[in-house]
Design an enzyme around this catalytic site. Structure first.
Site: not given
Ligand code: HOZ
Length: 433
Positions: A144, A239, A267
């Site tokens: 992802y 990534d 992050k």
């Molecule tokens: N895409 C995030 C998990 N891999 C979740 C992001 C969120 O809900 O804060």
């Protein structure tokens, strides 16, 4: 567990926010209960609006590596906020951030700040296309990279728990240039390059996959990608939104000794505020506007408050590298402990872990790509999640996500977590015997 206040907020939110949440996994759908609404967090703990306190293994999906509300980060944010919140103009803090990041990651000679990991990966691929003059990209099933159109193809994270690996609303034209290979399958990537000779601009990969659960790169995988990209004149894009500054100060690229052409971050570098970044070799990054022809911009890019948070957190990590060995020890105690409990209770169980992230899969088979990850029993994860939540442990509310530890997780939290897990596995194995 009392959850009246969370339920009431969720009922109202569902009327005004799609699914009641601003990011799909937060709706708790795959763990089959309504979400808890969080009020505050400190160190290794989060507290919800009903007053329930949890040991938190999501850590805001990675940013809170030092623990929630760390004083060094909070004080830097307050000091920056006192000077005002946004200028839409160049600041010294952006230079400091660039110095910090390029000083810590050898493959990063220049870096551009953006507001999210999604923006970082989307922009990195635009640079790769501008640099190579080619259109196609290769991604891996179950990886992802945020929600830009071209990358929402065979995605991970919420796309896997929704069981919809491709998104509606992505035009066929946008998806047509996205080629998909299986994670850990270098030969599959070679075949794509043979079939699309001279057309592939980049291979984008999570060097440690963390959105189909945690899946480690097999020996030779990342090196193999490096060799193919070099031989074919394509860019290798890492990534590192999750792994950057989490698996060590040099990220996954430092750990595995493979240098990408372009890297994406997010992050941790925002210290909990919305930040992303992409960067790489100078000659490639000079493609970006206003130096070069690849356009990318943003009103809040390099926002001074976000920079202050990120600089404080990264600076702390740089000055206290011992945090990483401490994190690794805590993570080993947790994940080895969980594997041991499952084994003693006769439960087929795979734990994939590296550094301070890991995932639990209810399966007896090795998990090395998205197909093997998806063999894990999602219903048993949901059962486990609910038991642990009710016993004061908050984990990813979906089976194909990572668990994160912070420097604030001590043996006290790990022991409490293992005690709760022991009760869970014993109760379920008693129920099944
Ligand atoms: N895409 C995030 C998990 N891999 C979740 C992001 C969120 O809900 O804060």
């Amino acid at each position: 567990m009392k959850d009246d206040a969370s339920r009431a907020l969720f009922a109202q939110s569902q009327k005004l926010i799609p699914g009641g949440v601003n990011s799909p996994v937060r709706a708790f759908r795959s763990v089959k209960r309504p979400p808890v609404f969080i009020q505050s967090a400190d160190g290794a703990y989060m507290t919800d609006v009903d007053g329930n306190r949890y040991i938190d293994y999501v850590c805001s999906w990675g940013p809170a590596i030092l623990g929630h509300n760390h004083p060094v980060v909070r004080e830097a944010v307050c000091a920056a906020a006192a000077l005002s919140l946004s200028f839409g103009a160049a600041t010294e803090a952006e230079l400091t951030m660039a110095q910090l990041m390029t000083g810590l990651v050898p493959a990063l000679e220049m870096v551009r700040m953006v507001n999210s990991g999604t923006e970082a990966t989307m922009s990195a691929l635009r640079v790769a296309r501008g640099w190579t003059g080619r259109d196609k990209i290769v991604k891996f099933a179950g990886c992802y990279h945020g929600h830009s159109d071209a990358l929402l193809v065979k995605g991970g994270s919420g796309q896997l728990s929704d069981a919809r690996p491709d998104s509606a609303g992505v035009s066929a034209a946008c998806a047509a240039d996205t080629l998909v290979a299986a994670y850990n399958d270098v030969d599959g990537v070679s075949r794509l390059f043979q079939r699309h000779k001279g057309k592939i601009a980049a291979v984008i990969v999570e060097p440690v996959a963390a959105n189909m659960g945690v899946v480690l790169p097999a020996g030779g995988f990342l090196n193999g990608l490096r060799e193919i990209c070099t031989a074919e004149g394509a860019l290798l894009v890492f990534d590192e939104v999750i792994t950057g500054f989490r698996l060590g100060l040099g990220g996954a690229q430092g750990l595995f000794g493979v240098a990408p052409d372009v890297s994406c971050f997010g992050k941790i570098i925002g210290g909990g505020l919305p930040v992303g970044a992409y960067g790489g070799r100078q000659e490639i990054m000079e493609m970006v506007s206003p130096s070069g022809p690849v356009y990318q911009a943003g009103t809040l890019s390099g926002n001074p408050v976000a920079m202050a948070a990120g600089i404080a957190q990264l600076g702390f990590l740089r000055d206290h590298p011992e945090v990483y060995s401490q994190l690794e020890q805590s993570a080993s105690a947790l994940f080895d402990g969980l594997a041991d409990i499952a084994c003693r209770n006769g439960v087929p169980f795979v734990v994939n872990k590296i550094g301070s992230i890991g995932s639990l899969f209810w399966t007896a088979e090795k998990v090395f790509d998205v197909d093997s990850a998806m063999k894990a029993d999602a219903a048993r994860y949901a059962d486990y999640f609910n038991f642990m939540l009710e016993n004061g442990v908050y984990q990813a509310p979906a089976p194909f996500e990572a668990m994160f530890l912070s420097a604030a997780h001590t043996h006290v939290e790990i022991d409490k977590t293992l005690e709760a897990a022991e009760r869970f596995f014993q109760s379920r194995s008693a129920a099944h015997s």
